[in-house]
Motif scaffolding. Structure first.
Motif, PDB file in Angstrom:
ATOM      1  N   GLY A  30       5.671   1.595  12.068  1.00  0.00           N
ATOM      2  CA  GLY A  30       5.214   2.846  11.431  1.00  0.00           C
ATOM      3  C   GLY A  30       6.114   3.067  10.293  1.00  0.00           C
ATOM      4  N   GLY A  31       6.984   2.630  10.180  1.00  0.00           N
ATOM      5  CA  GLY A  31       7.986   2.971   8.868  1.00  0.00           C
ATOM      6  C   GLY A  31       7.391   2.492   7.669  1.00  0.00           C
ATOM      7  N   ALA A  32       6.725   1.301   7.755  1.00  0.00           N
ATOM      8  CA  ALA A  32       6.324   0.645   6.595  1.00  0.00           C
ATOM      9  C   ALA A  32       5.111   1.600   5.969  1.00  0.00           C
ATOM     10  N   VAL A  33       4.306   2.169   6.829  1.00  0.00           N
ATOM     11  CA  VAL A  33       3.424   3.021   6.374  1.00  0.00           C
ATOM     12  C   VAL A  33       4.110   4.417   5.524  1.00  0.00           C
ATOM     13  N   VAL A  84       6.903   6.384 -12.062  1.00  0.00           N
ATOM     14  CA  VAL A  84       5.452   5.786 -12.379  1.00  0.00           C
ATOM     15  C   VAL A  84       5.491   4.511 -11.376  1.00  0.00           C
ATOM     16  N   LEU A  85       6.384   3.695 -11.753  1.00  0.00           N
ATOM     17  CA  LEU A  85       6.560   2.291 -10.788  1.00  0.00           C
ATOM     18  C   LEU A  85       6.644   2.743  -9.415  1.00  0.00           C
ATOM     19  N   LEU A  86       7.339   3.668  -8.714  1.00  0.00           N
ATOM     20  CA  LEU A  86       7.354   3.839  -7.465  1.00  0.00           C
ATOM     21  C   LEU A  86       5.964   4.515  -6.945  1.00  0.00           C
ATOM     22  N   VAL A  87       5.377   5.061  -7.829  1.00  0.00           N
ATOM     23  CA  VAL A  87       3.787   5.798  -7.648  1.00  0.00           C
ATOM     24  C   VAL A  87       2.945   4.409  -7.250  1.00  0.00           C
ATOM     25  N   ILE A  88       2.858   3.711  -7.934  1.00  0.00           N
ATOM     26  CA  ILE A  88       2.137   2.531  -7.959  1.00  0.00           C
ATOM     27  C   ILE A  88       2.490   1.625  -6.805  1.00  0.00           C
ATOM     28  N   THR A  89       3.544   1.560  -6.564  1.00  0.00           N
ATOM     29  CA  THR A  89       4.116   0.603  -5.737  1.00  0.00           C
ATOM     30  C   THR A  89       3.823   1.124  -4.165  1.00  0.00           C
ATOM     31  N   GLY A  90       4.167   2.391  -3.910  1.00  0.00           N
ATOM     32  CA  GLY A  90       3.773   3.244  -2.999  1.00  0.00           C
ATOM     33  C   GLY A  90       2.211   3.134  -2.686  1.00  0.00           C
ATOM     34  N   ALA A  91       1.499   3.325  -3.658  1.00  0.00           N
ATOM     35  CA  ALA A  91      -0.057   2.985  -3.447  1.00  0.00           C
ATOM     36  C   ALA A  91      -0.374   1.877  -3.054  1.00  0.00           C
ATOM     37  N   GLY A  92       0.262   0.795  -3.379  1.00  0.00           N
ATOM     38  CA  GLY A  92       0.040  -0.757  -3.181  1.00  0.00           C
ATOM     39  C   GLY A  92       0.374  -0.729  -1.756  1.00  0.00           C
ATOM     40  N   ILE A  93       1.655  -0.387  -1.137  1.00  0.00           N
ATOM     41  CA  ILE A  93       2.029  -0.532  -0.030  1.00  0.00           C
ATOM     42  C   ILE A  93       1.054  -0.026   0.951  1.00  0.00           C
ATOM     43  N   LEU A  94       0.613   1.282   0.826  1.00  0.00           N
ATOM     44  CA  LEU A  94      -0.460   1.947   1.542  1.00  0.00           C
ATOM     45  C   LEU A  94      -1.651   0.972   1.760  1.00  0.00           C
ATOM     46  N   LYS A  95      -2.152   0.284   0.550  1.00  0.00           N
ATOM     47  CA  LYS A  95      -3.457  -0.526   0.696  1.00  0.00           C
ATOM     48  C   LYS A  95      -2.987  -1.799   1.178  1.00  0.00           C
ATOM     49  N   GLY A  96      -1.563  -2.060   1.706  1.00  0.00           N
ATOM     50  CA  GLY A  96      -1.499  -3.237   2.264  1.00  0.00           C
ATOM     51  C   GLY A  96      -1.132  -4.417   1.556  1.00  0.00           C
ATOM     52  N   ALA A  97      -0.915  -4.209   0.154  1.00  0.00           N
ATOM     53  CA  ALA A  97      -0.569  -5.355  -0.806  1.00  0.00           C
ATOM     54  C   ALA A  97       0.628  -6.131  -0.378  1.00  0.00           C
ATOM     55  N   GLU A  98       0.632  -7.577  -0.553  1.00  0.00           N
ATOM     56  CA  GLU A  98       2.009  -8.283  -0.063  1.00  0.00           C
ATOM     57  C   GLU A  98       2.789  -7.763  -1.389  1.00  0.00           C
ATOM     58  N   TRP A  99       2.449  -8.037  -2.606  1.00  0.00           N
ATOM     59  CA  TRP A  99       3.126  -7.741  -3.932  1.00  0.00           C
ATOM     60  C   TRP A  99       3.957  -6.485  -3.799  1.00  0.00           C
TER      61      TRP A  99
END
Length: 149
Positions: A30-33, A84-99
């Motif tokens: 749950g922490g990853a989300v 800006v980099l954190l926002v993009i990365t956080g959105a990517g994590i929420l979409k499940g992107a491995e990168w």
């Protein structure tokens, strides 16, 4: 001897996991989300922090002799770029992107260092941001994504 199915609540010492799903802490899963949400929100706040530092050089308290002293405008740009980099990365994590998971660990570490150096300017927020970064790193490194069988 026939094996019994694990109880509905999951495996226990008397009923070990019998399927091939990777183990892992439910807190980490749950922490990853939550880490994605935290990175996104931390990024938005860093962007706002950066804009404030760029727009008005006197928004934050001046610090006397400090080893890591930069102009507040420079700090504004640092926070803006990291945000800006954190926002993009956080959105990517929420979409499940491995990168995004790997980049999230690196950016959380960078954010921890930046906020440690930023500590004299905003001590309470810097300590909170460091704690958020530590939680993000822990949760992203201990979470095991579910794989389809």
């Amino acid at each position: 001897m026939a094996q019994t199915a694990p109880p509905p609540g999951g495996p226990s010492p008397t009923h070990p996991r019998t399927d091939n799903r990777p183990g892992g802490s439910p807190w980490a899963s749950g922490g990853a989300v939550f880490a994605g949400v935290l990175l996104f929100v931390d990024g938005v706040l860093a962007v706002l922090n950066g804009i404030a530092g760029i727009a008005k050089d006197n928004v934050y308290a001046r610090v006397g002799d400090y080893t890591y002293e930069f102009s507040l405008t420079a700090w504004g740009w640092i926070h803006l770029i990291i945000g800006v980099l954190l926002v993009i990365t956080g959105a990517g994590i929420l979409k499940g992107a491995e990168w995004a998971r790997a980049l999230g660990v690196g950016l959380a570490a960078l954010s921890i260092v930046a906020n440690f150096i930023w500590l004299p300017y905003q001590p309470i927020w810097a300590v909170i941001a460091v704690a958020i970064g530590v939680f993000v790193i822990w949760s992203l490194l201990t979470d095991r994504p579910r794989t389809a069988h």
